[in-house]
Design a protein around this motif. Structure first.
Motif, mmCIF file in Angstrom:
data_model
loop_
_atom_site.group_PDB
_atom_site.id
_atom_site.type_symbol
_atom_site.label_atom_id
_atom_site.label_comp_id
_atom_site.label_asym_id
_atom_site.label_seq_id
_atom_site.Cartn_x
_atom_site.Cartn_y
_atom_site.Cartn_z
ATOM 1 N N ALA A 1 0.815 -1.219 0.000
ATOM 2 C CA ALA A 1 0.000 0.000 0.000
ATOM 3 C C ALA A 1 0.846 1.266 0.000
ATOM 4 O O ALA A 1 0.541 2.219 -0.716
ATOM 5 C CB ALA A 1 -0.961 -0.005 1.186
ATOM 6 N N VAL A 2 1.904 1.296 0.786
ATOM 7 C CA VAL A 2 2.718 2.514 0.889
ATOM 8 C C VAL A 2 3.388 2.813 -0.446
ATOM 9 O O VAL A 2 3.357 3.948 -0.922
ATOM 10 C CB VAL A 2 3.755 2.394 2.026
ATOM 11 C CG1 VAL A 2 4.724 3.561 2.002
ATOM 12 C CG2 VAL A 2 3.052 2.318 3.367
ATOM 13 N N GLU A 3 3.981 1.795 -1.068
ATOM 14 C CA GLU A 3 4.660 2.004 -2.349
ATOM 15 C C GLU A 3 3.689 2.507 -3.413
ATOM 16 O O GLU A 3 3.975 3.470 -4.129
ATOM 17 C CB GLU A 3 5.314 0.715 -2.823
ATOM 18 C CG GLU A 3 5.963 0.849 -4.192
ATOM 19 C CD GLU A 3 6.434 -0.480 -4.776
ATOM 20 O OE1 GLU A 3 6.961 -0.436 -5.900
ATOM 21 O OE2 GLU A 3 6.264 -1.531 -4.144
ATOM 22 N N ARG B 1 3.039 10.996 -5.989
ATOM 23 C CA ARG B 1 4.136 11.678 -6.697
ATOM 24 C C ARG B 1 3.736 11.980 -8.136
ATOM 25 O O ARG B 1 3.936 13.095 -8.634
ATOM 26 C CB ARG B 1 5.399 10.823 -6.667
ATOM 27 C CG ARG B 1 6.588 11.492 -7.359
ATOM 28 C CD ARG B 1 7.866 10.675 -7.253
ATOM 29 N NE ARG B 1 7.717 9.301 -7.667
ATOM 30 C CZ ARG B 1 7.810 8.875 -8.930
ATOM 31 N NH1 ARG B 1 8.046 9.728 -9.892
ATOM 32 N NH2 ARG B 1 7.667 7.593 -9.215
ATOM 33 N N VAL B 2 3.127 11.000 -8.799
ATOM 34 C CA VAL B 2 2.708 11.198 -10.188
ATOM 35 C C VAL B 2 1.650 12.283 -10.288
ATOM 36 O O VAL B 2 1.742 13.184 -11.129
ATOM 37 C CB VAL B 2 2.195 9.864 -10.784
ATOM 38 C CG1 VAL B 2 1.411 10.088 -12.058
ATOM 39 C CG2 VAL B 2 3.354 8.907 -11.015
ATOM 40 N N LEU B 3 0.637 12.228 -9.445
ATOM 41 C CA LEU B 3 -0.497 13.148 -9.573
ATOM 42 C C LEU B 3 -0.200 14.551 -9.056
ATOM 43 O O LEU B 3 -0.718 15.524 -9.599
ATOM 44 C CB LEU B 3 -1.716 12.566 -8.852
ATOM 45 C CG LEU B 3 -2.270 11.294 -9.504
ATOM 46 C CD1 LEU B 3 -3.293 10.623 -8.599
ATOM 47 C CD2 LEU B 3 -2.862 11.601 -10.869
ATOM 48 N N ARG B 4 0.616 14.680 -8.039
ATOM 49 C CA ARG B 4 0.901 16.003 -7.477
ATOM 50 C C ARG B 4 2.137 16.667 -8.059
ATOM 51 O O ARG B 4 2.190 17.890 -8.129
ATOM 52 C CB ARG B 4 1.066 15.906 -5.966
ATOM 53 C CG ARG B 4 -0.233 15.679 -5.251
ATOM 54 C CD ARG B 4 -0.059 15.822 -3.774
ATOM 55 N NE ARG B 4 -1.341 15.696 -3.100
ATOM 56 C CZ ARG B 4 -1.474 15.454 -1.814
ATOM 57 N NH1 ARG B 4 -0.409 15.300 -1.052
ATOM 58 N NH2 ARG B 4 -2.668 15.364 -1.287
ATOM 59 N N ARG B 5 3.140 15.884 -8.430
ATOM 60 C CA ARG B 5 4.400 16.480 -8.871
ATOM 61 C C ARG B 5 4.611 16.388 -10.375
ATOM 62 O O ARG B 5 4.932 17.363 -11.022
ATOM 63 C CB ARG B 5 5.561 15.822 -8.130
ATOM 64 C CG ARG B 5 5.487 16.099 -6.646
ATOM 65 C CD ARG B 5 6.857 16.282 -6.049
ATOM 66 N NE ARG B 5 6.747 16.867 -4.710
ATOM 67 C CZ ARG B 5 6.715 16.162 -3.600
ATOM 68 N NH1 ARG B 5 6.778 14.856 -3.654
ATOM 69 N NH2 ARG B 5 6.626 16.771 -2.435
#
Length: 129
Positions: A29-31, A38-42
């Motif tokens: 879940a964490v990974e 990271r993909v959606l925000r950065r």
């Protein structure tokens, strides 16, 4: 020990594709969550496709993570699709709140595509970046 892996790749049109493999358990879940955030925000690609053709099963935590990815994508102007899931996983995703129009090619096998190791986005309405 987990039997799941997650691959991330980009198509020639700039669509970012995340492909989980195997069974996603709580220890994954964490990974998965960190990758999606990271993909959606950065990175913020125009489109994110979660290619679920090789996902055998997932637990409730990861189910919620995939459902939340659609909402987070909307917040950051990233269109999120969940492609090639099994019918049973598609039903669970819909029950978890994934809009049906985000679930594409349910139960449809992949066709070869040279630019992304067998992934094929068959939606001709998708534009380019």
């Amino acid at each position: 020990m987990s039997d799941a892996t997650v691959d991330v790749d980009t198509t020639t049109d700039g669509t970012l594709v995340i492909q989980p493999h195997g069974t996603l358990h709580a220890e994954n879940a964490v990974e998965l969550r960190q990758t999606l955030v990271r993909v959606l925000r950065r990175i913020r690609p125009l489109r994110l496709v979660l290619d679920l053709h090789d996902l055998h099963d997932l637990d409730g935590i990861n189910l919620g993570t995939l459902a939340t990815a659609c909402q987070l994508g909307d917040d950051h102007q990233v269109v999120v699709f969940l492609d090639h899931s099994s019918p049973s996983i598609a039903e669970r995703l819909a029950a978890a709140g994934v809009p049906r129009h985000r679930l594409r090619h349910i139960g449809v096998p992949l066709q070869g595509r040279p630019d992304l190791k067998g992934y094929e986005a068959r939606d001709s309405t998708l534009g380019t970046d």
